[in-house]
Design a protein around this motif. Structure first.
Motif, PDB file in Angstrom:
ATOM      1  N   GLU A   1      -4.082 -21.381  -7.589  1.00  0.00           N
ATOM      2  CA  GLU A   1      -4.111 -22.807  -7.972  1.00  0.00           C
ATOM      3  C   GLU A   1      -3.941 -23.743  -6.783  1.00  0.00           C
ATOM      4  OE1 GLU A   1      -4.527 -23.880 -11.150  1.00  0.00           O
ATOM      5  OE2 GLU A   1      -4.614 -21.834 -11.956  1.00  0.00           O
ATOM      6  N   THR A   2      -3.783 -23.177  -5.590  1.00  0.00           N
ATOM      7  CA  THR A   2      -3.457 -24.034  -4.434  1.00  0.00           C
ATOM      8  C   THR A   2      -4.682 -24.480  -3.644  1.00  0.00           C
ATOM      9  OG1 THR A   2      -3.285 -22.147  -2.929  1.00  0.00           O
ATOM     10  CG2 THR A   2      -1.263 -22.810  -4.101  1.00  0.00           C
ATOM     11  N   GLY A   3      -5.822 -23.865  -3.922  1.00  0.00           N
ATOM     12  CA  GLY A   3      -6.993 -24.139  -3.091  1.00  0.00           C
ATOM     13  C   GLY A   3      -7.333 -22.983  -2.167  1.00  0.00           C
ATOM     14  N   ILE A   4      -6.441 -21.985  -2.117  1.00  0.00           N
ATOM     15  CA  ILE A   4      -6.741 -20.776  -1.336  1.00  0.00           C
ATOM     16  C   ILE A   4      -7.960 -20.094  -1.957  1.00  0.00           C
ATOM     17  CG2 ILE A   4      -5.906 -18.421  -0.891  1.00  0.00           C
ATOM     18  CD1 ILE A   4      -3.084 -19.676  -0.564  1.00  0.00           C
ATOM     19  N   LYS A   5      -8.878 -19.612  -1.133  1.00  0.00           N
ATOM     20  CA  LYS A   5     -10.138 -19.070  -1.634  1.00  0.00           C
ATOM     21  C   LYS A   5     -10.209 -17.552  -1.609  1.00  0.00           C
ATOM     22  CE  LYS A   5     -12.005 -23.019  -2.579  1.00  0.00           C
ATOM     23  NZ  LYS A   5     -11.737 -23.428  -3.983  1.00  0.00           N
ATOM     24  N   GLN A   6      -9.268 -16.910  -0.935  1.00  0.00           N
ATOM     25  CA  GLN A   6      -9.246 -15.450  -0.939  1.00  0.00           C
ATOM     26  C   GLN A   6      -7.803 -14.964  -0.920  1.00  0.00           C
ATOM     27  OE1 GLN A   6     -12.152 -13.202   1.344  1.00  0.00           O
ATOM     28  NE2 GLN A   6     -10.627 -11.674   1.896  1.00  0.00           N
ATOM     29  N   ILE A   7      -7.493 -14.085  -1.857  1.00  0.00           N
ATOM     30  CA  ILE A   7      -6.132 -13.552  -1.962  1.00  0.00           C
ATOM     31  C   ILE A   7      -6.214 -12.035  -1.913  1.00  0.00           C
ATOM     32  CG2 ILE A   7      -4.039 -13.411  -3.369  1.00  0.00           C
ATOM     33  CD1 ILE A   7      -5.026 -16.032  -4.774  1.00  0.00           C
ATOM     34  N   ASP A   8      -5.628 -11.457  -0.862  1.00  0.00           N
ATOM     35  CA  ASP A   8      -5.523 -10.000  -0.799  1.00  0.00           C
ATOM     36  C   ASP A   8      -4.407  -9.633  -1.776  1.00  0.00           C
ATOM     37  OD1 ASP A   8      -6.850  -7.832   0.363  1.00  0.00           O
ATOM     38  OD2 ASP A   8      -5.224  -7.470   1.788  1.00  0.00           O
ATOM     39  N   SER A   9      -4.797  -9.061  -2.885  1.00  0.00           N
ATOM     40  CA  SER A   9      -3.909  -9.025  -4.048  1.00  0.00           C
ATOM     41  C   SER A   9      -3.161  -7.709  -4.199  1.00  0.00           C
ATOM     42  CB  SER A   9      -4.715  -9.294  -5.314  1.00  0.00           C
ATOM     43  OG  SER A   9      -5.396 -10.525  -5.213  1.00  0.00           O
ATOM     44  N   VAL A  10      -3.800  -6.605  -3.841  1.00  0.00           N
ATOM     45  CA  VAL A  10      -3.192  -5.286  -4.062  1.00  0.00           C
ATOM     46  C   VAL A  10      -3.541  -4.353  -2.897  1.00  0.00           C
ATOM     47  CG1 VAL A  10      -3.267  -5.445  -6.590  1.00  0.00           C
ATOM     48  CG2 VAL A  10      -5.224  -4.459  -5.356  1.00  0.00           C
ATOM     49  N   ALA A  11      -2.747  -3.273  -2.768  1.00  0.00           N
ATOM     50  CA  ALA A  11      -3.061  -2.204  -1.816  1.00  0.00           C
ATOM     51  C   ALA A  11      -3.385  -0.950  -2.616  1.00  0.00           C
ATOM     52  CB  ALA A  11      -1.883  -1.954  -0.876  1.00  0.00           C
ATOM     53  N   LEU A  12      -4.588  -0.420  -2.398  1.00  0.00           N
ATOM     54  CA  LEU A  12      -5.052   0.766  -3.135  1.00  0.00           C
ATOM     55  C   LEU A  12      -4.811   1.979  -2.254  1.00  0.00           C
ATOM     56  CD1 LEU A  12      -7.945  -1.369  -4.224  1.00  0.00           C
ATOM     57  CD2 LEU A  12      -6.346  -0.359  -5.865  1.00  0.00           C
ATOM     58  N   VAL A  13      -3.552   2.330  -2.162  1.00  0.00           N
ATOM     59  CA  VAL A  13      -3.114   3.391  -1.251  1.00  0.00           C
ATOM     60  C   VAL A  13      -2.284   4.395  -2.043  1.00  0.00           C
ATOM     61  CG1 VAL A  13      -3.253   2.004   0.850  1.00  0.00           C
ATOM     62  CG2 VAL A  13      -1.198   1.894  -0.576  1.00  0.00           C
ATOM     63  N   ASP A  14      -1.894   5.453  -1.346  1.00  0.00           N
ATOM     64  CA  ASP A  14      -1.162   6.550  -1.996  1.00  0.00           C
ATOM     65  C   ASP A  14       0.192   6.058  -2.524  1.00  0.00           C
ATOM     66  OD1 ASP A  14       0.195   8.822  -2.682  1.00  0.00           O
ATOM     67  OD2 ASP A  14      -0.179   9.889  -0.795  1.00  0.00           O
ATOM     68  N   PRO A  15       0.412   6.093  -3.831  1.00  0.00           N
ATOM     69  CA  PRO A  15       1.688   5.588  -4.374  1.00  0.00           C
ATOM     70  C   PRO A  15       2.897   6.386  -3.900  1.00  0.00           C
ATOM     71  CG  PRO A  15       0.366   6.619  -6.101  1.00  0.00           C
ATOM     72  CD  PRO A  15      -0.491   6.561  -4.881  1.00  0.00           C
ATOM     73  N   LYS A  16       2.659   7.599  -3.437  1.00  0.00           N
ATOM     74  CA  LYS A  16       3.807   8.356  -2.897  1.00  0.00           C
ATOM     75  C   LYS A  16       4.259   7.752  -1.562  1.00  0.00           C
ATOM     76  CE  LYS A  16       2.501  12.659  -5.099  1.00  0.00           C
ATOM     77  NZ  LYS A  16       1.287  13.469  -4.914  1.00  0.00           N
ATOM     78  N   ARG A  17       3.275   7.280  -0.785  1.00  0.00           N
ATOM     79  CA  ARG A  17       3.636   6.685   0.508  1.00  0.00           C
ATOM     80  C   ARG A  17       4.031   5.214   0.335  1.00  0.00           C
ATOM     81  NH1 ARG A  17      -0.266   7.624   5.423  1.00  0.00           N
ATOM     82  NH2 ARG A  17       1.577   6.901   6.501  1.00  0.00           N
ATOM     83  N   VAL A  18       3.415   4.541  -0.611  1.00  0.00           N
ATOM     84  CA  VAL A  18       3.679   3.112  -0.810  1.00  0.00           C
ATOM     85  C   VAL A  18       4.002   2.872  -2.288  1.00  0.00           C
ATOM     86  CG1 VAL A  18       2.798   0.768  -0.445  1.00  0.00           C
ATOM     87  CG2 VAL A  18       2.037   2.632   1.054  1.00  0.00           C
ATOM     88  N   PRO A  19       5.217   3.203  -2.694  1.00  0.00           N
ATOM     89  CA  PRO A  19       5.557   3.093  -4.122  1.00  0.00           C
ATOM     90  C   PRO A  19       5.465   1.657  -4.649  1.00  0.00           C
ATOM     91  CG  PRO A  19       7.476   3.777  -2.795  1.00  0.00           C
ATOM     92  CD  PRO A  19       6.294   3.823  -1.900  1.00  0.00           C
ATOM     93  N   GLY A  20       5.608   0.689  -3.755  1.00  0.00           N
ATOM     94  CA  GLY A  20       5.529  -0.709  -4.186  1.00  0.00           C
ATOM     95  C   GLY A  20       4.193  -1.081  -4.790  1.00  0.00           C
ATOM     96  N   TRP A  21       3.154  -0.294  -4.491  1.00  0.00           N
ATOM     97  CA  TRP A  21       1.842  -0.592  -5.058  1.00  0.00           C
ATOM     98  C   TRP A  21       1.359   0.501  -6.026  1.00  0.00           C
ATOM     99  CZ3 TRP A  21       0.186  -4.805  -6.436  1.00  0.00           C
ATOM    100  CH2 TRP A  21       0.329  -5.949  -5.651  1.00  0.00           C
ATOM    101  N   ALA A  22       2.289   1.225  -6.613  1.00  0.00           N
ATOM    102  CA  ALA A  22       1.908   2.199  -7.644  1.00  0.00           C
ATOM    103  C   ALA A  22       1.225   1.520  -8.825  1.00  0.00           C
ATOM    104  CB  ALA A  22       3.145   2.975  -8.108  1.00  0.00           C
ATOM    105  N   ASP A  23       1.508   0.232  -9.029  1.00  0.00           N
ATOM    106  CA  ASP A  23       0.912  -0.503 -10.167  1.00  0.00           C
ATOM    107  C   ASP A  23      -0.289  -1.352  -9.756  1.00  0.00           C
ATOM    108  OD1 ASP A  23       2.286  -2.344  -8.658  1.00  0.00           O
ATOM    109  OD2 ASP A  23       3.298  -3.300 -10.356  1.00  0.00           O
ATOM    110  N   ALA A  24      -0.939  -0.991  -8.645  1.00  0.00           N
ATOM    111  CA  ALA A  24      -2.040  -1.824  -8.143  1.00  0.00           C
ATOM    112  C   ALA A  24      -3.152  -1.993  -9.175  1.00  0.00           C
ATOM    113  CB  ALA A  24      -2.608  -1.220  -6.853  1.00  0.00           C
ATOM    114  N   ASP A  25      -3.505  -0.911  -9.875  1.00  0.00           N
ATOM    115  CA  ASP A  25      -4.592  -1.004 -10.864  1.00  0.00           C
ATOM    116  C   ASP A  25      -4.215  -1.989 -11.970  1.00  0.00           C
ATOM    117  OD1 ASP A  25      -6.509   1.809 -10.428  1.00  0.00           O
ATOM    118  OD2 ASP A  25      -4.561   1.647  -9.442  1.00  0.00           O
ATOM    119  N   ASP A  26      -2.967  -1.877 -12.435  1.00  0.00           N
ATOM    120  CA  ASP A  26      -2.515  -2.791 -13.492  1.00  0.00           C
ATOM    121  C   ASP A  26      -2.559  -4.243 -13.034  1.00  0.00           C
ATOM    122  OD1 ASP A  26      -2.093  -0.702 -15.222  1.00  0.00           O
ATOM    123  OD2 ASP A  26       0.046  -0.499 -14.746  1.00  0.00           O
ATOM    124  N   VAL A  27      -2.067  -4.483 -11.827  1.00  0.00           N
ATOM    125  CA  VAL A  27      -2.067  -5.862 -11.316  1.00  0.00           C
ATOM    126  C   VAL A  27      -3.495  -6.391 -11.259  1.00  0.00           C
ATOM    127  CG1 VAL A  27      -1.617  -7.312  -9.276  1.00  0.00           C
ATOM    128  CG2 VAL A  27       0.105  -5.646 -10.045  1.00  0.00           C
TER     129      VAL A  27
END
Lengths: 315, 315
Positions: free
Chosen positions: A40-66
């Motif tokens: 909503e701010t006018g930003i035109k591109q948002i890197d939204s998720v990391a599609l990486v190994d959830p074992k190495r990066v547990p913070g993005w285990a929910d990337a598909d859901d997001v």
């Protein structure tokens, strides 16, 4: 002074960077909330998720859901990060904007530690991505050079290595019949200084005067906006940034403050200098405060604490 | 690039700035401990105390005690801040290094709020200081222009006002038979940008090409080191800084982060670019950690968290 651009393009990387290293689990809906507020701010591109190994990066285990839950704002691109073909395939199956990129790393040691691949293996991996882009008519946009300004394993990076990476990116694009929009120089571990920025950009400009350049600058040692100013004064027009300076918890440990340059501080600096960003700073500051409340600890951004103009001017 | 200086002089203002706004009372002996530790780093001038009204600035009610208790390190100057003749007389009676300065403020509104004097009254006050210097053979060194890059009451400051302040400083010095070392441009409320720095320095250089310049840059909105780089790239060689970014509690309130640019982050940036500071960065980082432990809350400095070089390079 004359090279300072009239406008810049900002790629917001806060969600992807911030949540990949979060110390505590962040609820999926809060990640989505921040991404939607940023749109909503006018930003035109948002890197939204990391599609990486959830074992190495547990913070993005929910990337598909997001990726699935974001209500999309027209005119905004929602991208994801991948480091291998499996991640790219995963991204392409999600409601994300697939932007073709090439990713090389100037430091082979860093490359091995980060992706478990040598430089030669990384180049082969890029060919798999490029084949994937070609088959699906995905436009190739940017080449990224990680650790372009230094490496936490190798130390200083010889400018000749960065030069070789640029040549490799152009050669790879050419091999698949692509021309490329430009190259992003990434200060992955925050070892850049303004003089390094000037030297490396100068070197690339000397050889490829027409090549567009962008930067991805981590503010690990406080030099981020100084490096950004060095890039701006050389006419660079594309900047990766993270809202509130997301990307690390600077006060949790001695591991440092690896966040990117702070989006709203950079937008403030640009707009005050007459460089248009297309971003509503007041709304962006609200996003920065939201990001702080989501991660639950102070973040490095300064304009969100000080205000755009001192309080008494606003009152 | 060619104007970047080979070396810079750093005036440490952390103790004076940091303790004048501390949220909780700081023990006298801890203030002394920080000043003494800073003197071991290679810093040659430490603004150690503020000789101001203890009712307005309770954090410096013990300024006289601090000044008396410091064990002096040879070759280091220990200065104090005063805003009126009474403060100057108090300073001169203490074991401090009395460095003659002229202090003007580009914003008359700020001047009134900060010192309860109009610009004309401020000029008269400077005459009292200059008379005091003359009578005691105190050398006059620098003129300070506060709010040179913006004011929290008046907003933007017209460059012509800054120009008028420089002319006034030179005229005052001349009136008392002094030549002056140079002028320090102070971004008192952190509204500077690199372009403003370039414009104002350019304007002063056009008229007074031989005049030395320094900066006192508050990092209120994150632009501090970018502004410092703009000044460096124009050849500026004197910088006021504060260890750990002392000068405010950025996380205590919405009042912002009014601290100066962080000494160790600035030293890191300079040394990485081959600009000599004469300061032992490892020792300085220890001082920054000491400052954090004394104030009891995180301070903005980044290098003290990240380390000079990434951990793995040190190990």
């Amino acid at each position: 002074m004359s090279n300072v651009p009239k406008s810049v393009v900002i790629h917001e990387e806060g969600p992807r960077e911030g949540f990949q290293i979060a110390a505590k689990p962040i609820a999926t809906k809060l990640k989505v909330e921040l991404i939607e507020a940023l749109a909503e701010t006018g930003i035109k591109q948002i890197d939204s998720v990391a599609l990486v190994d959830p074992k190495r990066v547990p913070g993005w285990a929910d990337a598909d859901d997001v990726a699935r839950l974001i209500r999309k704002h027209p005119g905004v691109r929602y991208t994801g990060l991948w480091l291998n073909l499996r991640g790219l395939e995963r991204a392409a199956a999600l409601p994300l904007d697939i932007v073709g990129v090439i990713r090389l790393t100037a430091s082979e040691t860093f490359c091995l530690r980060n992706t478990n691949r040598t430089l030669a293996q990384t180049v082969d991996e890029q060919r798999k991505w490029l084949r994937f882009y070609r088959e699906r008519n995905i436009p190739l946009e940017w080449g990224y050079i990680m650790t372009a300004f230094g490496c936490n394993y190798e130390g200083d990076i010889a400018p000749a290595k960065v030069r070789a990476m640029v040549a490799e990116i152009l050669s790879l694009a050419d091999e698949f019949g692509y021309s490329i929009d430009g190259v992003v120089l990434a200060d992955t571990v925050g070892m850049g200084t303004p003089l390094k920025v000037e030297r490396i950009i100068g070197m690339i400009r000397d050889e490829w005067p027409e090549l567009r350049l962008g930067t991805h600058l981590h503010d690990t040692r406080g030099t981020g906006l100084a490096n950004a100013w060095a890039a701006l004064s050389l006419g660079v027009q594309q900047f990766d940034t993270t809202v509130a300076g997301l990307g690390g918890c600077p006060f949790a440990s001695s591991k440092g403050a690896p966040g990117n340059i702070c989006t709203e501080d950079f937008v403030y600096m640009c707009e005050e200098m007459g460089i248009s960003t297309g971003i509503d700073l007041a709304r962006l500051i609200e996003c920065a405060r939201l990001a702080e409340s989501i991660v639950g600890h102070p973040l490095p951004g300064k304009v969100m604490k000080a205000g755009v103009r001192p309080q008494s001017l606003v009152a």
